[in-house]
Design a protein around this motif. Structure first.
Motif, PDB file in Angstrom:
ATOM      1  N   UNK A  34       0.835  -1.205   0.000  1.00  0.00           N
ATOM      2  CA  UNK A  34       0.000   0.000   0.000  1.00  0.00           C
ATOM      3  C   UNK A  34       0.868   1.252   0.000  1.00  0.00           C
ATOM      4  N   UNK A  35       1.922   1.248   0.790  1.00  0.00           N
ATOM      5  CA  UNK A  35       2.829   2.400   0.831  1.00  0.00           C
ATOM      6  C   UNK A  35       3.533   2.575  -0.520  1.00  0.00           C
ATOM      7  N   UNK A  36       4.013   1.480  -1.088  1.00  0.00           N
ATOM      8  CA  UNK A  36       4.700   1.549  -2.378  1.00  0.00           C
ATOM      9  C   UNK A  36       3.754   2.027  -3.483  1.00  0.00           C
ATOM     10  N   UNK A  37       2.526   1.540  -3.469  1.00  0.00           N
ATOM     11  CA  UNK A  37       1.574   1.948  -4.497  1.00  0.00           C
ATOM     12  C   UNK A  37       1.139   3.389  -4.301  1.00  0.00           C
ATOM     13  N   UNK A  38       1.072   3.865  -3.066  1.00  0.00           N
ATOM     14  CA  UNK A  38       0.778   5.282  -2.844  1.00  0.00           C
ATOM     15  C   UNK A  38       1.790   6.153  -3.549  1.00  0.00           C
ATOM     16  N   UNK A  39       3.060   5.791  -3.424  1.00  0.00           N
ATOM     17  CA  UNK A  39       4.129   6.545  -4.092  1.00  0.00           C
ATOM     18  C   UNK A  39       4.031   6.406  -5.615  1.00  0.00           C
ATOM     19  N   UNK A  40       3.705   5.206  -6.083  1.00  0.00           N
ATOM     20  CA  UNK A  40       3.577   4.972  -7.524  1.00  0.00           C
ATOM     21  C   UNK A  40       2.428   5.802  -8.101  1.00  0.00           C
ATOM     22  N   UNK A  41       1.311   5.802  -7.435  1.00  0.00           N
ATOM     23  CA  UNK A  41       0.152   6.549  -7.925  1.00  0.00           C
ATOM     24  C   UNK A  41       0.455   8.046  -7.930  1.00  0.00           C
ATOM     25  N   UNK A  42       1.138   8.521  -6.909  1.00  0.00           N
ATOM     26  CA  UNK A  42       1.527   9.931  -6.882  1.00  0.00           C
ATOM     27  C   UNK A  42       2.466  10.241  -8.049  1.00  0.00           C
ATOM     28  N   UNK A  43       3.422   9.347  -8.303  1.00  0.00           N
ATOM     29  CA  UNK A  43       4.372   9.552  -9.399  1.00  0.00           C
ATOM     30  C   UNK A  43       3.676   9.515 -10.759  1.00  0.00           C
ATOM     31  N   UNK A  44       2.553   8.809 -10.834  1.00  0.00           N
ATOM     32  CA  UNK A  44       1.785   8.764 -12.080  1.00  0.00           C
ATOM     33  C   UNK A  44       1.391  10.180 -12.495  1.00  0.00           C
ATOM     34  N   UNK A  45       1.192  11.040 -11.512  1.00  0.00           N
ATOM     35  CA  UNK A  45       0.990  12.454 -11.794  1.00  0.00           C
ATOM     36  C   UNK A  45      -0.441  12.913 -11.946  1.00  0.00           C
ATOM     37  N   UNK A  46      -1.381  12.021 -11.969  1.00  0.00           N
ATOM     38  CA  UNK A  46      -2.782  12.430 -12.127  1.00  0.00           C
ATOM     39  C   UNK A  46      -3.374  12.827 -10.779  1.00  0.00           C
ATOM     40  N   UNK A  47      -4.258  13.771 -10.831  1.00  0.00           N
ATOM     41  CA  UNK A  47      -5.032  14.156  -9.651  1.00  0.00           C
ATOM     42  C   UNK A  47      -6.472  13.744  -9.919  1.00  0.00           C
ATOM     43  N   UNK A  48      -7.129  13.326  -8.885  1.00  0.00           N
ATOM     44  CA  UNK A  48      -8.486  12.818  -9.035  1.00  0.00           C
ATOM     45  C   UNK A  48      -9.465  13.831  -8.450  1.00  0.00           C
ATOM     46  N   UNK A  49     -10.462  14.176  -9.240  1.00  0.00           N
ATOM     47  CA  UNK A  49     -11.487  15.087  -8.737  1.00  0.00           C
ATOM     48  C   UNK A  49     -12.302  14.438  -7.631  1.00  0.00           C
ATOM     49  N   UNK A  50     -12.422  13.125  -7.707  1.00  0.00           N
ATOM     50  CA  UNK A  50     -13.177  12.427  -6.685  1.00  0.00           C
ATOM     51  C   UNK A  50     -12.557  11.057  -6.454  1.00  0.00           C
ATOM     52  N   UNK A  63      -5.683   2.910   1.605  1.00  0.00           N
ATOM     53  CA  UNK A  63      -5.695   4.350   1.335  1.00  0.00           C
ATOM     54  C   UNK A  63      -4.884   5.095   2.390  1.00  0.00           C
ATOM     55  N   UNK A  64      -5.108   4.769   3.643  1.00  0.00           N
ATOM     56  CA  UNK A  64      -4.397   5.458   4.732  1.00  0.00           C
ATOM     57  C   UNK A  64      -2.887   5.304   4.614  1.00  0.00           C
ATOM     58  N   UNK A  65      -2.422   4.095   4.348  1.00  0.00           N
ATOM     59  CA  UNK A  65      -0.981   3.868   4.235  1.00  0.00           C
ATOM     60  C   UNK A  65      -0.396   4.525   2.989  1.00  0.00           C
ATOM     61  N   UNK A  66      -1.167   4.575   1.930  1.00  0.00           N
ATOM     62  CA  UNK A  66      -0.721   5.280   0.732  1.00  0.00           C
ATOM     63  C   UNK A  66      -0.579   6.768   0.992  1.00  0.00           C
ATOM     64  N   UNK A  67      -1.562   7.345   1.680  1.00  0.00           N
ATOM     65  CA  UNK A  67      -1.488   8.766   2.047  1.00  0.00           C
ATOM     66  C   UNK A  67      -0.277   9.043   2.921  1.00  0.00           C
ATOM     67  N   UNK A  68      -0.078   8.190   3.902  1.00  0.00           N
ATOM     68  CA  UNK A  68       1.050   8.378   4.825  1.00  0.00           C
ATOM     69  C   UNK A  68       2.382   8.340   4.071  1.00  0.00           C
ATOM     70  N   UNK A  69       2.479   7.457   3.090  1.00  0.00           N
ATOM     71  CA  UNK A  69       3.731   7.314   2.333  1.00  0.00           C
ATOM     72  C   UNK A  69       4.053   8.556   1.507  1.00  0.00           C
ATOM     73  N   UNK A  70       3.013   9.279   1.074  1.00  0.00           N
ATOM     74  CA  UNK A  70       3.265  10.456   0.247  1.00  0.00           C
ATOM     75  C   UNK A  70       3.081  11.760   1.026  1.00  0.00           C
ATOM     76  N   UNK A  71       2.651  11.655   2.274  1.00  0.00           N
ATOM     77  CA  UNK A  71       2.516  12.836   3.111  1.00  0.00           C
ATOM     78  C   UNK A  71       1.366  13.747   2.726  1.00  0.00           C
TER      79      UNK A  71
END
Length: 157
Positions: A34-50, A63-71
């Motif tokens: 989850x932490x690794x994918x949080x960083x991957x999704x952030x690096x993907x560069x897209x922002x989600x409206x919802x 979701x929580x661990x992904x958020x924590x990984x990217x701050x």
């Protein structure tokens, strides 16, 4: 054009055999994933409206661990209908989206997410990524679909 991202929760465990399926937490591999994918999704560069997600424990922890990984944190719309939903239910949820956001991240479960990809991506040999999903859409998998629709109400029509 609409952008739909599908994110399957990270690996969960059965450490408490008496726990309900809904309450299963992530195991150690899932927490790391989850932490690794949080960083991957952030690096993907897209922002989600919802963001809409299943409120099952394994999804909330993903979701929580992904958020924590990217701050960072984002608002999540928790929707119980996503929990173990079929593709038909997920399509209904898409068609009913209020405000018609241009981009959406959905966090949920298989086989519903995988089947949704099959329902939205034609099986005509033009998508090698569909072929990969046919082989496997594992835990912590992330897929982004660009849909040639003007509004979510037109999803899969």
């Amino acid at each position: 054009m609409k952008r739909l991202a599908l994110y399957r929760h990270a690996k969960s465990g059965w450490s408490d055999p008496r726990a309900r399926d809904f309450d299963r937490p992530l195991n150690e591999r899932g927490r790391l994933g989850a932490a690794a994918m949080g960083k991957h999704i952030q690096a993907y560069g897209a922002r989600w409206e919802r963001i809409v997600a299943s409120p099952a424990v394994r999804c909330t922890e993903t979701i929580e661990l992904g958020y924590r990984a990217i701050g960072e944190t984002y608002s999540v719309n928790w929707d119980r209908r996503i929990y173990l939903a079929s593709s038909a239910t997920l399509l209904d949820l898409l068609r009913e989206l209020e405000g018609d956001p241009a981009s959406l991240l959905m966090v949920g479960h298989n086989p519903g997410l995988e089947d949704l990809i099959f329902d939205l991506v034609p099986d005509d040999g033009t998508s090698p990524l569909r072929d990969i999903v046919e082989e496997k859409f594992p835990t912590a998998a992330f897929a982004v679909l660009e849909l040639d629709i003007a509004q979510w109400a037109d999803a899969d029509q």
